[in-house]
Design a protein around this motif. Structure first.
Motif, PDB file in Angstrom:
ATOM      1  N   VAL A  15      30.091  48.800  38.699  1.00 17.69           N
ATOM      2  CA  VAL A  15      31.394  49.908  38.091  1.00 17.69           C
ATOM      3  C   VAL A  15      32.363  48.257  37.332  1.00 17.69           C
ATOM      4  O   VAL A  15      33.195  48.246  36.328  1.00 17.69           O
ATOM      5  N   TRP A  16      32.464  47.282  38.512  1.00 14.80           N
ATOM      6  CA  TRP A  16      33.409  46.470  37.892  1.00 14.80           C
ATOM      7  C   TRP A  16      32.791  45.843  36.798  1.00 14.80           C
ATOM      8  O   TRP A  16      33.597  44.827  35.870  1.00 14.80           O
ATOM      9  N   ILE A  18      30.885  47.236  34.160  1.00 17.42           N
ATOM     10  CA  ILE A  18      31.775  48.130  33.213  1.00 17.42           C
ATOM     11  C   ILE A  18      32.922  47.746  33.225  1.00 17.42           C
ATOM     12  O   ILE A  18      33.316  47.767  31.867  1.00 17.42           O
ATOM     13  N   GLY A  19      33.887  48.187  33.667  1.00 14.18           N
ATOM     14  CA  GLY A  19      34.869  47.524  33.595  1.00 14.18           C
ATOM     15  C   GLY A  19      35.479  46.298  32.852  1.00 14.18           C
ATOM     16  O   GLY A  19      36.727  46.658  31.911  1.00 14.18           O
ATOM     17  N   ALA A  46      38.722  53.679  30.433  1.00 18.46           N
ATOM     18  CA  ALA A  46      37.409  52.696  31.153  1.00 18.46           C
ATOM     19  C   ALA A  46      37.002  53.288  32.446  1.00 18.46           C
ATOM     20  O   ALA A  46      35.656  53.692  33.174  1.00 18.46           O
ATOM     21  N   ILE A  47      37.556  53.005  33.442  1.00 14.78           N
ATOM     22  CA  ILE A  47      38.064  53.572  34.984  1.00 14.78           C
ATOM     23  C   ILE A  47      36.893  54.166  35.586  1.00 14.78           C
ATOM     24  O   ILE A  47      36.212  54.800  36.070  1.00 14.78           O
ATOM     25  N   SER A  50      33.274  54.966  34.561  1.00 16.51           N
ATOM     26  CA  SER A  50      32.586  53.667  34.864  1.00 16.51           C
ATOM     27  C   SER A  50      32.436  54.099  36.503  1.00 16.51           C
ATOM     28  O   SER A  50      31.561  54.134  37.588  1.00 16.51           O
TER      29      SER A  50
END
Length: 130
Positions: A15-16, A18-19, A46-47, A50
């Motif tokens: 997730v991090w 992607i963010g 985006a979060i 994600s």
């Protein structure tokens, strides 16, 4: 127990990544005059997918209370921000730790992140139990 913690950390790292990718890519497509504000807007948007992706991936293989998963995601993201985001991307562009962690938007994104994982995690766990 330990495997589920490791898996939750791996999902948080995804997730991090992607963010941060969306955050950084937004600087290369200038739409607003204030690129810093633009990147924060992009990150806020985006979060959502994600965090949902990371939460979904976690619950396909393991189980943890959604609140604990949300806290794990936030802690991992913050540690990665301390170790990577700030020294590699923020400081070379004239920023600092105090500027990054003193920005109210940072805390707004953390709250958003927590509630997305909590809400979607609760949704998924109810579906699993049904």
């Amino acid at each position: 127990m330990i495997i589920q913690k490791i898996f939750s950390i791996l999902c948080a790292i995804l997730v991090w990544i992607i963010g941060v990718s969306f955050f950084l890519l937004s600087f290369y497509v200038p739409i607003l005059e204030n690129l810093e504000r633009q990147s924060n807007i992009v990150l806020v948007i985006a979060i959502i997918p994600s965090a949902c992706l990371g939460t979904y991936l976690f619950y396909t293989k393991s189980y943890m209370k959604p609140s604990a998963l949300a806290i794990t995601f936030i802690i991992v993201a913050t540690i990665l921000d301390v170790l990577i985001t700030v020294p590699v991307f923020i400081i070379p562009n004239g920023g600092s730790y105090s500027e990054f962690f003193g920005d109210p938007m940072f805390y707004a994104i953390i709250v958003e992140f927590y509630f997305i994982v909590l809400y979607f995690g609760n949704y998924l766990t109810k579906r699993i139990k049904a």
